[in-house]
Design an enzyme around this catalytic site. Structure first.
Site, PDB file in Angstrom:
ATOM      1  N   ASP A  10       0.859  -1.174   0.000  1.00  0.00           N
ATOM      2  CA  ASP A  10       0.000   0.000   0.000  1.00  0.00           C
ATOM      3  C   ASP A  10       0.910   1.244   0.000  1.00  0.00           C
ATOM      4  O   ASP A  10       2.101   1.147   0.313  1.00  0.00           O
ATOM      5  CB  ASP A  10      -0.883  -0.023   1.250  1.00  0.00           C
ATOM      6  CG  ASP A  10      -1.648   1.261   1.434  1.00  0.00           C
ATOM      7  OD1 ASP A  10      -2.333   1.671   0.492  1.00  0.00           O
ATOM      8  OD2 ASP A  10      -1.535   1.869   2.524  1.00  0.00           O
ATOM      9  N   ASP A  12      -0.256   5.187   0.669  1.00  0.00           N
ATOM     10  CA  ASP A  12      -0.538   6.245   1.651  1.00  0.00           C
ATOM     11  C   ASP A  12      -0.671   5.657   3.050  1.00  0.00           C
ATOM     12  O   ASP A  12      -1.506   4.795   3.295  1.00  0.00           O
ATOM     13  CB  ASP A  12      -1.814   6.998   1.258  1.00  0.00           C
ATOM     14  CG  ASP A  12      -1.631   7.718  -0.069  1.00  0.00           C
ATOM     15  OD1 ASP A  12      -0.654   8.471  -0.181  1.00  0.00           O
ATOM     16  OD2 ASP A  12      -2.442   7.505  -0.986  1.00  0.00           O
TER      17      ASP A  12
HETATM   18  C1  XBP Z   1      -5.272   6.213   0.496  1.00  0.00           C
HETATM   19  C2  XBP Z   1      -6.414   6.941  -0.039  1.00  0.00           C
HETATM   20  C3  XBP Z   1      -6.253   7.946  -1.105  1.00  0.00           C
HETATM   21  C4  XBP Z   1      -5.473   9.181  -0.710  1.00  0.00           C
HETATM   22  C5  XBP Z   1      -5.670  10.285  -1.717  1.00  0.00           C
HETATM   23  O1  XBP Z   1      -4.711   5.395  -0.493  1.00  0.00           O
HETATM   24  O2  XBP Z   1      -7.519   6.702   0.384  1.00  0.00           O
HETATM   25  O3  XBP Z   1      -7.529   8.334  -1.461  1.00  0.00           O
HETATM   26  O4  XBP Z   1      -5.952   9.672   0.532  1.00  0.00           O
HETATM   27  O5  XBP Z   1      -5.519   9.825  -2.983  1.00  0.00           O
HETATM   28  P1  XBP Z   1      -3.873   4.033  -0.136  1.00  0.00           P
HETATM   29  P2  XBP Z   1      -6.098  10.590  -4.266  1.00  0.00           P
HETATM   30  O6  XBP Z   1      -4.671   2.920  -0.763  1.00  0.00           O
HETATM   31  O7  XBP Z   1      -2.520   4.210  -0.793  1.00  0.00           O
HETATM   32  O8  XBP Z   1      -3.776   3.910   1.348  1.00  0.00           O
HETATM   33  O9  XBP Z   1      -6.510  11.969  -3.854  1.00  0.00           O
HETATM   34  O10 XBP Z   1      -4.955  10.600  -5.240  1.00  0.00           O
HETATM   35  O11 XBP Z   1      -7.271   9.772  -4.747  1.00  0.00           O
HETATM   36 MG    MG Z   2      -3.063   3.275   3.158  1.00  0.00          MG
END
Ligand code: XBP
Ligand code: MG
Length: 251
Positions: A10, A12
């Site tokens: 993953d 973020d």
């Molecule tokens: C986490 C998310 C994403 C980010 C923002 O992603 O929920 O929506 O907060 O991304 P991950 P965008 O699966 O990597 O934990 O604004 O580019 O959609």
């Molecule tokens: Mg995440």
């Protein structure tokens, strides 16, 4: 015994703590630029993280009365500007990798483990993080970058993990996911993947019942230890290494 052949990361919250000081700040910059009064403070953004995907998050806030109504095209344009601001924040070096991430990535790459990314974030945001926080050589080292709208349903649906595994041709039984949130863990679990969770400030209160290991961070051998918060495999571990991931697959 299933051999560990693939790790899907993953982005973020897992590779780096991008949400509070990255995505959230970028959303607010885009709102200000568009003449909107709405600002997402740290606590509000924590609530909104229950909704994965930036465009979906804006839509959700509109639906609950936090922002004025706007058509999809305006949401998409606002989100595109948010992505530009996010890229600038990342390029300015605002967001470092989490402890142990580079170490485990390099250990796995050196061992010939297939590495991939499985995220709900936008490809342009992912690319910025790879280029500026990880290093451009990782564009080639990741065998798949599965991101954003490439699948119809974002996490907690399993689609993005299933897509990554299809692209790589590796079965779930030989693959392990690294996540930070309940939505991410649910997505990995629904794709029948074993999963290690590294929590952060936004996700430490989430329910990870059934996860194979929950730690405070991956940890470093000569630095901070990975606190074992949920350890059903009874691993002895100061910092998370490949051998621990293999032990989890062995079950
Ligand atoms: C986490 C998310 C994403 C980010 C923002 O992603 O929920 O929506 O907060 O991304 P991950 P965008 O699966 O990597 O934990 O604004 O580019 O959609
Ligand atoms: Mg995440």
């Amino acid at each position: 015994m299933a051999e560990l052949k693939c790790i899907l990361w993953d982005v973020d919250g897992t590779l780096a703590d991008t949400e509070r000081d990255g995505h959230r700040v970028a959303f607010n910059m885009a709102f200000e630029e568009a003449g909107l009064e709405r600002r997402w403070d740290v606590a509000t953004y924590g609530e909104l993280l229950a909704v994965t995907g930036g465009k979906e998050r804006i839509r959700f806030d509109i639906d609950r009365g936090g922002m004025p109504e706007m058509p999809y095209e305006e949401i998409a344009a606002l989100h595109a500007r948010k992505t530009v601001h996010y890229q600038s924040l990342i390029a300015a070096g605002r967001i470092p990798l989490r402890p142990g991430v580079r170490r485990l990535l390099e250990e796995a790459y050196a061992a010939g483990i297939t590495l991939g990314v499985s995220t709900t974030t936008t490809p342009a945001a992912l690319d910025a993080l790879i280029e500026h926080s990880l290093g451009a050589e990782w564009f080639d080292r990741f065998a798949v970058l599965a991101a954003g709208d490439i699948v119809p349903a974002k996490k907690p649906a399993p689609d993005i993990y299933n897509y990554a595994m299809e692209q790589l041709g590796v079965p779930a039984g030989n693959t392990l996911a690294l996540e930070d949130s309940a939505n991410g863990w649910k997505s990995a679990h629904a794709a029948e993947l074993k999963c290690v969770v590294t929590v952060n400030g936004y996700t430490c209160g989430h329910d990870f019942t059934g996860a194979d290991l929950v730690v405070s961070e991956l940890g470093e051998p000569d630095g901070s230890a990975a606190e074992l918060l949920q350890n059903p495999h009874h691993l002895v571990c100061h910092h998370v290494e490949l051998k621990h991931l293999q032990a989890i697959l062995d079950g």
